[in-house]
Design a protein around this motif. Sequence first.
Motif, PDB file in Angstrom:
ATOM      1  N   LYS A 388     -11.722 -13.744   1.980  1.00 23.16           N
ATOM      2  CA  LYS A 388     -10.395 -12.367   1.921  1.00 23.16           C
ATOM      3  C   LYS A 388     -10.022 -12.091   1.350  1.00 23.16           C
ATOM      4  O   LYS A 388      -9.207 -10.636   1.528  1.00 23.16           O
ATOM      5  CB  LYS A 388      -9.518 -13.812   2.480  1.00 23.16           C
ATOM      6  N   SER A 389      -9.996 -12.632  -0.443  1.00 25.56           N
ATOM      7  CA  SER A 389      -9.332 -12.189  -1.274  1.00 25.56           C
ATOM      8  C   SER A 389     -10.017 -11.180  -1.812  1.00 25.56           C
ATOM      9  O   SER A 389      -9.796 -10.199  -2.111  1.00 25.56           O
ATOM     10  CB  SER A 389      -9.626 -13.151  -2.467  1.00 25.56           C
ATOM     11  N   VAL A 390     -11.528 -10.992  -1.552  1.00 30.06           N
ATOM     12  CA  VAL A 390     -11.612  -9.835  -2.224  1.00 30.06           C
ATOM     13  C   VAL A 390     -11.828  -8.698  -1.340  1.00 30.06           C
ATOM     14  O   VAL A 390     -12.204  -7.811  -1.073  1.00 30.06           O
ATOM     15  CB  VAL A 390     -13.458 -10.282  -1.548  1.00 30.06           C
ATOM     16  N   ALA A 391     -11.562  -9.160  -0.116  1.00 28.52           N
ATOM     17  CA  ALA A 391     -11.681  -8.216   1.278  1.00 28.52           C
ATOM     18  C   ALA A 391      -9.923  -7.420   1.229  1.00 28.52           C
ATOM     19  O   ALA A 391      -9.813  -5.900   0.798  1.00 28.52           O
ATOM     20  CB  ALA A 391     -11.581  -9.152   3.057  1.00 28.52           C
ATOM     21  N   PHE A 392      -9.270  -7.898   0.521  1.00 29.35           N
ATOM     22  CA  PHE A 392      -8.165  -7.550   0.296  1.00 29.35           C
ATOM     23  C   PHE A 392      -8.003  -6.725  -0.938  1.00 29.35           C
ATOM     24  O   PHE A 392      -6.905  -6.213  -0.733  1.00 29.35           O
ATOM     25  CB  PHE A 392      -6.584  -8.832   0.259  1.00 29.35           C
ATOM     26  N   CYS A 393      -8.581  -7.608  -2.257  1.00 30.98           N
ATOM     27  CA  CYS A 393      -8.402  -6.642  -3.185  1.00 30.98           C
ATOM     28  C   CYS A 393      -8.700  -5.467  -2.770  1.00 30.98           C
ATOM     29  O   CYS A 393      -8.215  -4.318  -3.131  1.00 30.98           O
ATOM     30  CB  CYS A 393      -8.866  -7.511  -3.966  1.00 30.98           C
ATOM     31  N   ALA A 394     -10.021  -5.199  -2.380  1.00 32.10           N
ATOM     32  CA  ALA A 394     -10.993  -4.016  -2.071  1.00 32.10           C
ATOM     33  C   ALA A 394      -9.830  -3.344  -1.351  1.00 32.10           C
ATOM     34  O   ALA A 394      -9.718  -1.617  -1.645  1.00 32.10           O
ATOM     35  CB  ALA A 394     -11.420  -4.129  -1.350  1.00 32.10           C
ATOM     36  N   SER A 395      -9.157  -3.748  -0.044  1.00 29.66           N
ATOM     37  CA  SER A 395      -8.154  -2.814   0.552  1.00 29.66           C
ATOM     38  C   SER A 395      -7.201  -2.137  -0.473  1.00 29.66           C
ATOM     39  O   SER A 395      -6.845  -1.294   0.051  1.00 29.66           O
ATOM     40  CB  SER A 395      -7.398  -3.711   2.165  1.00 29.66           C
ATOM     41  N   GLY A 396      -6.185  -2.739  -1.434  1.00 26.97           N
ATOM     42  CA  GLY A 396      -5.738  -2.010  -2.104  1.00 26.97           C
ATOM     43  C   GLY A 396      -6.129  -1.268  -2.870  1.00 26.97           C
ATOM     44  O   GLY A 396      -5.574   0.133  -2.891  1.00 26.97           O
ATOM     45  N   HIS A 397      -7.349  -1.422  -3.512  1.00 29.39           N
ATOM     46  CA  HIS A 397      -8.055   0.010  -4.453  1.00 29.39           C
ATOM     47  C   HIS A 397      -7.942   1.182  -3.412  1.00 29.39           C
ATOM     48  O   HIS A 397      -8.009   1.917  -3.101  1.00 29.39           O
ATOM     49  CB  HIS A 397      -9.353  -0.362  -5.240  1.00 29.39           C
ATOM     50  N   ILE A 398      -8.410   0.494  -1.845  1.00 28.18           N
ATOM     51  CA  ILE A 398      -8.772   2.242  -0.910  1.00 28.18           C
ATOM     52  C   ILE A 398      -7.730   2.417  -0.714  1.00 28.18           C
ATOM     53  O   ILE A 398      -7.814   3.828  -0.041  1.00 28.18           O
ATOM     54  CB  ILE A 398      -9.832   1.228   0.841  1.00 28.18           C
ATOM     55  N   LEU A 399      -6.627   1.638  -0.489  1.00 28.25           N
ATOM     56  CA  LEU A 399      -5.293   2.663  -0.132  1.00 28.25           C
ATOM     57  C   LEU A 399      -5.074   3.692  -1.295  1.00 28.25           C
ATOM     58  O   LEU A 399      -4.670   4.411  -1.290  1.00 28.25           O
ATOM     59  CB  LEU A 399      -4.317   1.523  -0.009  1.00 28.25           C
ATOM     60  N   GLN A 400      -4.965   2.903  -2.266  1.00 26.73           N
ATOM     61  CA  GLN A 400      -5.341   3.654  -3.662  1.00 26.73           C
ATOM     62  C   GLN A 400      -6.235   4.903  -3.642  1.00 26.73           C
ATOM     63  O   GLN A 400      -5.937   6.338  -3.724  1.00 26.73           O
ATOM     64  CB  GLN A 400      -5.065   3.233  -4.924  1.00 26.73           C
ATOM     65  N   LEU A 401      -7.368   5.375  -2.687  1.00 25.39           N
ATOM     66  CA  LEU A 401      -7.796   5.761  -2.621  1.00 25.39           C
ATOM     67  C   LEU A 401      -7.448   7.094  -1.832  1.00 25.39           C
ATOM     68  O   LEU A 401      -7.888   7.984  -1.919  1.00 25.39           O
ATOM     69  CB  LEU A 401      -9.360   5.027  -2.544  1.00 25.39           C
ATOM     70  N   THR A 402      -7.575   6.598  -1.300  1.00 24.30           N
ATOM     71  CA  THR A 402      -7.727   7.435   0.374  1.00 24.30           C
ATOM     72  C   THR A 402      -5.890   7.466   0.830  1.00 24.30           C
ATOM     73  O   THR A 402      -5.369   8.302   1.784  1.00 24.30           O
ATOM     74  CB  THR A 402      -7.586   6.443   2.030  1.00 24.30           C
ATOM     75  N   GLY A 403      -5.142   7.172   0.047  1.00 33.01           N
ATOM     76  CA  GLY A 403      -3.537   7.292   0.685  1.00 33.01           C
ATOM     77  C   GLY A 403      -3.135   6.318   2.373  1.00 33.01           C
ATOM     78  O   GLY A 403      -1.695   7.033   2.366  1.00 33.01           O
TER      79      GLY A 403
END
Length: 530
Positions: A388-403
């Motif tokens: 879950k730590s990997v999934a949430f950290c990745a989701s933060g970068h996905i938000l920055q990438l896609t907006g």
Amino acid sequence: MSPTASALLLTAPAAAPLLVAGAYTLGGARRRPPVAAFAAALTEARQRESAHGSVVVGESPEPVQVPERPVWDWAPLVSPAVIVACGSALAVDVMADGPRSAYSGLLRADALTAWMLLVIGTVALIACGSAPGYLRGEREAGRTSERTVPRYHALVQAFLAAMCLAVVTANLGVLWVAIEATTIVTAFLVGHRRSRTSVEAAWKYVVICSAGIALAFLGTVLIYYAARQAGITEAWALDWPTLVTRADRLDPAVTRLGITLVVLGFGAKAGLVPLHAWLPDAHSQAPAPVSALMSGVLLSVAFTAILRYRVIADAALGTDFTRVLLAAIALLTLALAAGLLLAQRDYKRMLAYSSMEHMSLIALATAIGSPLALSAALLHIAGHGLAKSVAFCASGHILQLTGTTRIGRVRGLIAQAPSLGGAFGLATVALMAFPPFSLFASELGIARAGFAAGPGLSSVTAAALLLVLLAFAALAARTARMLLGPGTPTHESPSVVWPLALGLVACAALGVATGPLTDLLHAAAQAIGG
């Protein structure tokens, strides 16, 4: 090991994050160069003027680049390294010589303590390793400023200190204080962006969790009252080892009410019904590394308190009371999480509801209560924290990438950012309990223990597995929708990728073989087996 060394190992996991937090609080502003401070202020002024539609003549519209501070940004990794080192040393010491204590029994380490310190330290290493890249992206997007970074790191370190104190203390009163401290600290982190939705989520988090903590406080008071009535002295009436050894003297009616309130209260912080409503809002609005810590270890630390109280309840009331209570809560939480996952359209909230699903499985394993079930529950705590730590950290970068956090608006992540999309996809695969990840072994162990526990728990386990399949289908369909499709490749920073890779490798390694952790895992299960 000498008493001094034991005291040092028990103190350092909470003291090291506090020292780092103090360094950020006292020295963060001073360490920022004047040029960087001026550049950050100028950038903020331009953003405010742009928001009001004004134009400043003679100034470039390009954002001012703030100089990097690599050493200061990576300083938070010190405390996770200390926590892992102390957890490892305590594991070796506890396995060789039994539980260790310090400060007249106020701090105590057994196998469960060492296991939880290792989980906290490893997940914190992933979250703190992801923070510099995430905060850099937030500054570039204008969602945070340079001057808020030291405050962010100080709060995260205080958060780690509170969680470590919760798992190393033997006093149930101090345990309550430590978990309440996590609520206070993380409330500021949830509202870090200071947007309307984040502030609303922070207030919702504070109100609901404060209600839960109030219930836990009342339950703790009742256990203290029962202990005093049983002849336990005031100084030791909330000492966990003392209560375990003298639990048969506790008044059953008072103990039953106290344990019920404790389970409901700490269950609120663990994301269990009925006080669960804070979780999707807080996890979706908090900074991604904070969401990783909250989902990966805060929920488990709160549930560790329930594990401690369960030992007292089973000795005082028999196993049936907590078994029925935890099984009912687990099944209700799992049913709610599965239903909400099927209807979810936001990928950060999807991960939050997935946390409820996994915490309900841990609660179900605790209700079963056999050595296999408790070992599987502790392995599930570790595996869920890593994935879950990997999934949430990745989701933060996905938000920055896609907006956006809308699942329907995200396409082709694998094509746009292969490493980031691959990490997010593999983390979701781990959460769906595919081999070789450790959640496969832990869920298999929970299922085996449940079907071997008798007709009643066999039926509950079968129902739980059906609900897990619904959650599996929801996660698979929505993640595939995000990952697949065409896209334009973008640059990926190695500083973003390495913490995610570390978490996935650790989760897979733990699923293949627990290795030297096998004895510690079994000893931790025995410590809470009653």
